[in-house]
Design a protein around this motif. Structure first.
Motif, short mmCIF file in Angstrom:
data_model
loop_
_atom_site.label_atom_id
_atom_site.label_comp_id
_atom_site.label_asym_id
_atom_site.label_seq_id
_atom_site.Cartn_x
_atom_site.Cartn_y
_atom_site.Cartn_z
N LYS A 30 0.83 -1.20 0.00
CA LYS A 30 0.00 0.00 0.00
C LYS A 30 0.87 1.26 0.00
O LYS A 30 2.09 1.19 0.05
CB LYS A 30 -0.91 -0.02 1.24
CG LYS A 30 -1.98 -1.12 1.20
CD LYS A 30 -2.97 -0.96 2.34
CE LYS A 30 -4.06 -2.04 2.29
NZ LYS A 30 -5.05 -1.87 3.37
N CYS A 33 2.06 2.10 4.13
CA CYS A 33 2.40 1.02 5.06
C CYS A 33 2.84 -0.20 4.26
O CYS A 33 2.82 -0.16 3.04
CB CYS A 33 1.20 0.67 5.95
SG CYS A 33 -0.23 0.09 5.01
N CYS A 35 1.41 -3.16 4.18
CA CYS A 35 0.34 -4.12 3.89
C CYS A 35 0.30 -4.43 2.39
O CYS A 35 0.60 -3.57 1.58
CB CYS A 35 -1.02 -3.54 4.27
SG CYS A 35 -1.26 -3.38 6.03
N ILE A 47 -4.60 -5.31 6.56
CA ILE A 47 -4.71 -4.07 7.31
C ILE A 47 -3.71 -4.03 8.47
O ILE A 47 -3.28 -5.08 8.96
CB ILE A 47 -6.14 -3.83 7.87
CG1 ILE A 47 -6.63 -5.03 8.68
CG2 ILE A 47 -7.11 -3.49 6.76
CD1 ILE A 47 -7.96 -4.78 9.37
N CYS A 48 -3.35 -2.82 8.86
CA CYS A 48 -2.46 -2.63 10.00
C CYS A 48 -2.88 -1.34 10.70
O CYS A 48 -3.84 -0.68 10.28
CB CYS A 48 -1.00 -2.54 9.53
SG CYS A 48 -0.64 -1.02 8.63
N CYS A 51 -3.00 1.83 8.04
CA CYS A 51 -4.10 1.99 7.09
C CYS A 51 -5.46 1.88 7.78
O CYS A 51 -6.47 2.34 7.24
CB CYS A 51 -3.98 1.04 5.90
SG CYS A 51 -3.82 -0.69 6.31
ZN LIG Z 1 -1.50 -1.18 6.47
#
Ligand SMILES: [Zn+2]
Length: 484
Positions: A30, A33, A35, A47-48, A51
């Protein structure tokens, strides 16, 4: 295709269309980040904290996104800004947990470019690009009609986008379609996106207004949101042209608004008025550094740029002698171009083109497979065409070899050997056969000599049959003429 049936009926009026395109970049991760940016059926897997919008986290810019943006800018003849920066665009929506989107409002990375489009009648037109900026995408809300519940999937949140904004230089549906096709080809050739309209990786918002030709100022514009096919965009533009003209003729005021296209009922529906537009409270994002594109970096990206469809089109015509139509077909899809160029690299003769357009594309269409899955690879096509050109096989045999290779993927030379398709090319051998046929059909020879033209065709056919279909019809004709 007609330019615009509506404008033909109302020649006093003209349309001004500008298009904003969102291109989903095919980076590995992304934008801010690490991800994954890959598609998945599993919701909320990629996801993290960054995001998903947790407070206190710091975004880190993906360098690949900057590189892709520079490529897109160079591919559309833009000026790449030495300095650009990110802004926050504030709004609340469940698929955007940070409550702001990171975008480039004030200082976009690319400005003032243009794209050349080609119209049906062969003329070209320049469509100016106002700007290209980098931004992050939002997630997806899903609503269940069954339970009345709503769900949020954040896999798409924070995936990288380029927004490409044109000037209102487009005047009708045909030009809009040509522009979108040209732009999509540029992005595909650059390899920055797969540009799949159905999957939403290439999304167009169309801004459209109508005015009297004598009027210097643009009319009130309406925005058509997210239409995911070229056909629907054309239909929507024609529909809106008519709606605007009728409103103007009857003295109504056009409201500035966003509209949706209902492709089933073939009409546009008001979605929201622009007059109660939200104030996005743009401000510079303090968490992200400025983007600086040095001249070294710019040169480096420039050197790595591939040749684009527009340049290939003109090169094919100029250097390889293709017709405008042929060049248009070959460059209309990057897979076609790659196939054609690979075959030409092995056997650079124009006969390759005819086989590609007629037989390869015909076969791929009929069997509904991807060109990449076609067992007649560029190498194998080149082999078949070369054997034909060198008179090792005749045209009928070449077609048979093509069919067999397409089904089995066998080596064309082996097919020729196994099936005994090698043409009888030696004049001595053919001469013997011709003499035999002539003595066996003395009455037909007499008919020919008395002026019956189709007697000749019969004799050629009989000789071909005598060779088991492996004779070269051209040589047979020559020998026949000599002996008649
Ligand atoms: Zn992320």
């Amino acid at each position: 295709m007609e330019k615009s049936l509506v404008l033909e009926r109302y020649p006093k009026y003209r349309m001004d269309i500008g298009i904003e395109v969102h291109v989903q970049l095919n980076t590995k991760s992304k934008i801010f980040c690490s991800c994954s940016n890959a598609l998945t059926d599993q919701q909320n897997q990629h996801i993290c904290q960054i995001c998903a919008g947790y407070p206190g986290v710091l975004p880190v810019l993906n360098q690949q996104v900057v590189e892709f943006a520079i490529m897109a800018g160079l591919g559309t003849n833009c000026t790449v800004s030495e300095i650009s920066e990110f802004d926050r665009k504030h709004y609340f929506y469940p698929d955007l947990p940070k409550n702001y989107q990171i975008t480039q409002n004030y200082f976009p990375i690319c400005k003032n470019g243009y794209v050349m489009i080609r119209l049906e009648d062969g003329t070209e037109k320049k469509i100016r690009i106002n700007r290209i900026h980098i931004e992050e995408d939002a997630g997806k809300n899903m609503h269940s009609d069954l339970t009345g519940e709503s769900y949020v999937d954040l896999n798409r949140t924070g995936t990288p986008l380029l927004e490409i904004v044109s000037e209102p230089d487009i005047e009708n549906a045909e030009e809009a379609k040509a522009y979108l096709k040209a732009l999509r080809l540029i992005m595909q050739y650059l390899g920055v996106s797969d540009c799949n309209m159905e999957e939403g990786s290439f999304r167009a918002d169309t801004n459209l207004s109508v005015r009297l030709r004598t009027n210097q100022t643009l009319g009130t514009r309406c925005e058509l949101k997210n239409i995911n096919s070229f056909k629907f965009i054309s239909d929507a533009i024609e529909y809106e042209a008519e709606r605007h003209i009728q409103a103007i003729e009857s003295g109504e005021r056009i409201r500035q608004e966003t509209r949706l296209w209902d492709s089933k009922n073939r009409k546009s529906i008001s979605m929201r008025s622009k007059e109660d537009l939200a104030d996005y409270r743009y401000c510079t994002d303090p968490d992200l550094a400025l983007i600086r594109v040095t001249s070294e970096k710019l040169q480096q990206v420039k050197h790595g740029m591939p040749e684009l469809a527009y340049d290939k089109y003109h090169r094919y015509i100029r250097v390889w002698g293709l017709s405008a139509y042929e060049a248009d077909v070959v460059t209309s899809d990057i897979a076609f171009t790659k196939y054609f160029e690979s075959a030409m690299a092995i056997y650079p003769k124009k006969s390759v083109l005819n086989w590609f357009l007629r037989d390869v594309l015909g076969y791929v269409n009929d069997t509904k497979i991807e060109l990449a899955a076609c067992l007649v690879t560029p190498e194998k096509l080149a082999q078949i065409v070369k054997m034909l050109d060198e008179n090792l096989i005749n045209n009928t045999a070449a077609k048979e070899v093509f069919e067999i290779v397409a089904k089995t993927g066998q080596n064309p030379e082996h097919v020729v050997q196994d099936k005994g398709l090698k043409q009888i090319g030696s004049v001595e051998e053919l001469e013997k056969i011709v003499k035999n046929v002539l003595s066996e059909h003395a009455s037909v020879v007499a008919e020919y000599k008395s002026g019956k033209q189709n007697a000749f065709g019969f004799l050629v056919g009989t000789c071909m049959k005598a060779t088991g279909g492996k004779g070269n019809p051209k040589i047979i004709q020559e020998i026949l003429k000599k002996h008649l």
